[in-house]
Design a protein around this motif. Sequence first.
Motif, PDB file in Angstrom:
ATOM      1  N   THR A   1      15.582  33.878  10.208  1.00 46.43           N
ATOM      2  CA  THR A   1      15.223  32.644  10.696  1.00 46.43           C
ATOM      3  C   THR A   1      15.921  32.429  12.311  1.00 46.43           C
ATOM      4  OG1 THR A   1      17.649  31.726   9.775  1.00 46.43           O
ATOM      5  CG2 THR A   1      15.563  31.474   8.718  1.00 46.43           C
ATOM      6  N   GLN A   2      15.077  31.941  13.004  1.00 47.86           N
ATOM      7  CA  GLN A   2      15.549  31.440  14.412  1.00 47.86           C
ATOM      8  C   GLN A   2      15.412  29.836  14.751  1.00 47.86           C
ATOM      9  OE1 GLN A   2      13.335  33.447  17.318  1.00 47.86           O
ATOM     10  NE2 GLN A   2      13.853  32.107  19.026  1.00 47.86           N
ATOM     11  N   PHE A   3      16.604  29.524  14.815  1.00 47.96           N
ATOM     12  CA  PHE A   3      16.766  27.808  14.889  1.00 47.96           C
ATOM     13  C   PHE A   3      16.777  27.579  16.332  1.00 47.96           C
ATOM     14  CE2 PHE A   3      18.904  28.114  10.596  1.00 47.96           C
ATOM     15  CZ  PHE A   3      17.618  28.169   9.877  1.00 47.96           C
ATOM     16  N   GLU A   4      16.062  26.322  16.767  1.00 42.15           N
ATOM     17  CA  GLU A   4      16.373  25.904  18.083  1.00 42.15           C
ATOM     18  C   GLU A   4      16.345  24.191  17.782  1.00 42.15           C
ATOM     19  OE1 GLU A   4      14.515  25.336  22.424  1.00 42.15           O
ATOM     20  OE2 GLU A   4      13.992  26.856  21.331  1.00 42.15           O
ATOM     21  N   ASN A   5      17.543  23.378  18.198  1.00 40.01           N
ATOM     22  CA  ASN A   5      17.601  22.132  17.683  1.00 40.01           C
ATOM     23  C   ASN A   5      17.969  21.401  18.928  1.00 40.01           C
ATOM     24  OD1 ASN A   5      17.541  22.503  14.910  1.00 40.01           O
ATOM     25  ND2 ASN A   5      19.615  23.257  14.944  1.00 40.01           N
ATOM     26  N   ASN A   6      16.972  20.671  19.493  1.00 43.19           N
ATOM     27  CA  ASN A   6      17.344  19.815  20.619  1.00 43.19           C
ATOM     28  C   ASN A   6      17.351  18.455  20.438  1.00 43.19           C
ATOM     29  OD1 ASN A   6      16.436  22.179  22.226  1.00 43.19           O
ATOM     30  ND2 ASN A   6      14.454  22.081  21.454  1.00 43.19           N
ATOM     31  N   LEU A   7      18.641  17.853  20.847  1.00 44.56           N
ATOM     32  CA  LEU A   7      18.710  16.465  20.342  1.00 44.56           C
ATOM     33  C   LEU A   7      19.033  15.803  21.849  1.00 44.56           C
ATOM     34  CD1 LEU A   7      19.346  14.204  18.401  1.00 44.56           C
ATOM     35  CD2 LEU A   7      21.648  15.236  18.292  1.00 44.56           C
ATOM     36  N   GLN A   8      18.382  14.844  22.137  1.00 46.35           N
ATOM     37  CA  GLN A   8      18.443  14.165  23.436  1.00 46.35           C
ATOM     38  C   GLN A   8      18.539  12.420  23.351  1.00 46.35           C
ATOM     39  OE1 GLN A   8      18.164  15.742  26.698  1.00 46.35           O
ATOM     40  NE2 GLN A   8      19.073  14.028  27.513  1.00 46.35           N
ATOM     41  N   ASN A   9      19.715  11.969  23.758  1.00 49.93           N
ATOM     42  CA  ASN A   9      19.742  10.402  23.542  1.00 49.93           C
ATOM     43  C   ASN A   9      19.957  10.047  24.971  1.00 49.93           C
ATOM     44  OD1 ASN A   9      19.913  10.462  20.813  1.00 49.93           O
ATOM     45  ND2 ASN A   9      21.900  10.885  20.703  1.00 49.93           N
ATOM     46  N   ASN A  10      18.976   9.147  25.342  1.00 48.92           N
ATOM     47  CA  ASN A  10      19.118   8.603  26.943  1.00 48.92           C
ATOM     48  C   ASN A  10      19.219   6.985  26.830  1.00 48.92           C
ATOM     49  OD1 ASN A  10      18.673  11.062  28.136  1.00 48.92           O
ATOM     50  ND2 ASN A  10      16.719  11.151  28.091  1.00 48.92           N
ATOM     51  N   PHE A  11      20.394   6.329  27.283  1.00 47.72           N
ATOM     52  CA  PHE A  11      20.444   5.212  27.362  1.00 47.72           C
ATOM     53  C   PHE A  11      20.408   4.290  28.475  1.00 47.72           C
ATOM     54  CE2 PHE A  11      23.136   6.528  23.313  1.00 47.72           C
ATOM     55  CZ  PHE A  11      22.015   6.560  22.524  1.00 47.72           C
ATOM     56  N   GLY A  12      19.791   3.136  28.754  1.00 53.64           N
ATOM     57  CA  GLY A  12      20.080   2.405  29.889  1.00 53.64           C
ATOM     58  C   GLY A  12      21.421   1.959  29.908  1.00 53.64           C
ATOM     59  N   ASP A  13      21.823   1.216  31.359  1.00 58.43           N
ATOM     60  CA  ASP A  13      23.058   1.189  31.746  1.00 58.43           C
ATOM     61  C   ASP A  13      23.492  -0.261  30.675  1.00 58.43           C
ATOM     62  OD1 ASP A  13      23.305   2.906  33.796  1.00 58.43           O
ATOM     63  OD2 ASP A  13      22.323   1.251  35.236  1.00 58.43           O
ATOM     64  N   HIS A  14      22.498  -1.093  30.130  1.00 57.15           N
ATOM     65  CA  HIS A  14      23.041  -2.085  29.637  1.00 57.15           C
ATOM     66  C   HIS A  14      22.854  -2.009  27.840  1.00 57.15           C
ATOM     67  CE1 HIS A  14      23.656  -4.313  33.391  1.00 57.15           C
ATOM     68  NE2 HIS A  14      22.124  -3.868  33.457  1.00 57.15           N
ATOM     69  N   VAL A  15      22.772  -0.830  27.392  1.00 60.31           N
ATOM     70  CA  VAL A  15      22.785  -0.654  26.219  1.00 60.31           C
ATOM     71  C   VAL A  15      23.886  -0.085  25.367  1.00 60.31           C
ATOM     72  CG1 VAL A  15      21.708   1.078  24.409  1.00 60.31           C
ATOM     73  CG2 VAL A  15      20.334   0.390  26.435  1.00 60.31           C
ATOM     74  N   GLU A  16      24.297  -0.791  24.426  1.00 61.41           N
ATOM     75  CA  GLU A  16      25.495  -0.703  23.622  1.00 61.41           C
ATOM     76  C   GLU A  16      25.095   0.188  22.450  1.00 61.41           C
ATOM     77  OE1 GLU A  16      27.853  -3.942  22.660  1.00 61.41           O
ATOM     78  OE2 GLU A  16      28.036  -4.563  24.682  1.00 61.41           O
ATOM     79  N   ALA A  17      25.626   1.412  22.285  1.00 64.15           N
ATOM     80  CA  ALA A  17      25.115   2.229  21.137  1.00 64.15           C
ATOM     81  C   ALA A  17      26.230   2.810  20.308  1.00 64.15           C
ATOM     82  CB  ALA A  17      24.196   3.408  21.927  1.00 64.15           C
ATOM     83  N   ASN A  18      26.132   2.792  18.914  1.00 63.84           N
ATOM     84  CA  ASN A  18      26.565   3.376  18.221  1.00 63.84           C
ATOM     85  C   ASN A  18      25.675   4.720  17.449  1.00 63.84           C
ATOM     86  OD1 ASN A  18      28.618   4.221  16.211  1.00 63.84           O
ATOM     87  ND2 ASN A  18      28.596   2.357  15.048  1.00 63.84           N
ATOM     88  N   VAL A  19      26.362   5.710  17.795  1.00 65.63           N
ATOM     89  CA  VAL A  19      25.809   7.172  17.547  1.00 65.63           C
ATOM     90  C   VAL A  19      26.305   7.923  16.728  1.00 65.63           C
ATOM     91  CG1 VAL A  19      24.248   8.987  18.668  1.00 65.63           C
ATOM     92  CG2 VAL A  19      24.672   6.727  19.964  1.00 65.63           C
TER      93      VAL A  19
END
Length: 414
Positions: A137-155
């Motif tokens: 197997t060959q795995f490639e996992n790409n995970l991208q979280n882009n938040f604006g300046d006024h976003v409150e996030a629980n990730v």
Amino acid sequence: MKERSYNIILSSVLVILASLAVFFFLNEDEKVKSASSDTNHTTETSTNSSNQANDVNITINNNIQNNIQGDGDVTVNTAITNNISDASKAAIDNSITNSGDGSGTAKVTNTIENLLKGNATVTLNNIIENSFFGSATQFENNLQNNFGDHVEANVKNEVGNNQSEGSSNEDAENNKGNNNDGNKEDKYGTKPDENLPEVVWGIDSASETTEEFYACVKENFGDPVVFGRYIGDIEGVSNGLTAEQVKLIHSKGDYILPIYNHFDNATGYDNGVKQAKEAIKLAKDLGIPEGVAIFADIEPNYPVDSKFITGWYETIETSQYESGIYGVFDPEQKLYDAYNAAAKSNDAISDNNYIWTAAPNNGITTQDKAPEFKPQAPEGSKAFGWQYGLDADTCNIDTNLFKKEIVNVLWGSK
């Protein structure tokens, strides 16, 4: 005449039933793909876009499962994209599960991208799980979280690559699974920290590493276990590691702590991602093996915010390396508050990111006169390193103490 009417009615009923069957089939919430053939190519894409008024609450559940059976070669490409603007609240769950059983070769690429803007409170869960038996197997996992300046996030991000006996994962872009407890055994079956004292002494330096340098350190200070060195050259600031220096350090039995310092602004999520990607590239070019922690050098005069820390951590964590941050983690420093804010938005940062703190500064000492290990760092963090003395007049070193467990995520000779 009656018989013809009955036939028309019967035909109409059959058409309606067939239409309903097609409708329900095409509107299943969960996508499940199963393939069994000599060569399979599976592509799954889920895209959600929303531009709503500020009082709108959004709930999104993306659940994609690919189940591959057979002995043929398989290529699986799965992508989830969420682009949300101007929602007051959003709850997003993204799940990609790939499983397979067979003797063929599997090439799996998973991508999750979340773009959130506006004034929003967001709960975000990203889960990627790959489980294959008996195939290369060959795995490639790409995970991208882009938040604006006024976003409150629980990730919460979870990535796992699980393989059973007979499979290989040498080309994986992410093969750490969820084992981040600092006690994992190396490939030789022994823990590097087994025969070390609870706290070990170390140094870091921006100077070129030579035999003369080592002689200076040993004569004037002691024999380090950990050696912090920079990756990549910055003219007039730091000399980067070379293959020859790596060989010399390892010949002394020391562990290398890689330091990345190619920035002077530690603000912005995208900047954190950018710097992490550059650090990963430099680490790969130098031949740093998987599982080693790379430390971002955030100096006390740098502007810093939580988004940079989150971007750095999330990018490093989805690579083959571990995430680390160096800085003055004094409660009076902005870095201290920024780190706490980042950890609040993503509790995995407290659990998994390694801290090497330069607080408090007790002054340079020799190895035998080093202070008791009492670093300053955010509560509950993995504060495994303490640079307690800065800028020795001799040998151009700083002096450090480390918990012995840190060597499990440093670059040793094995």
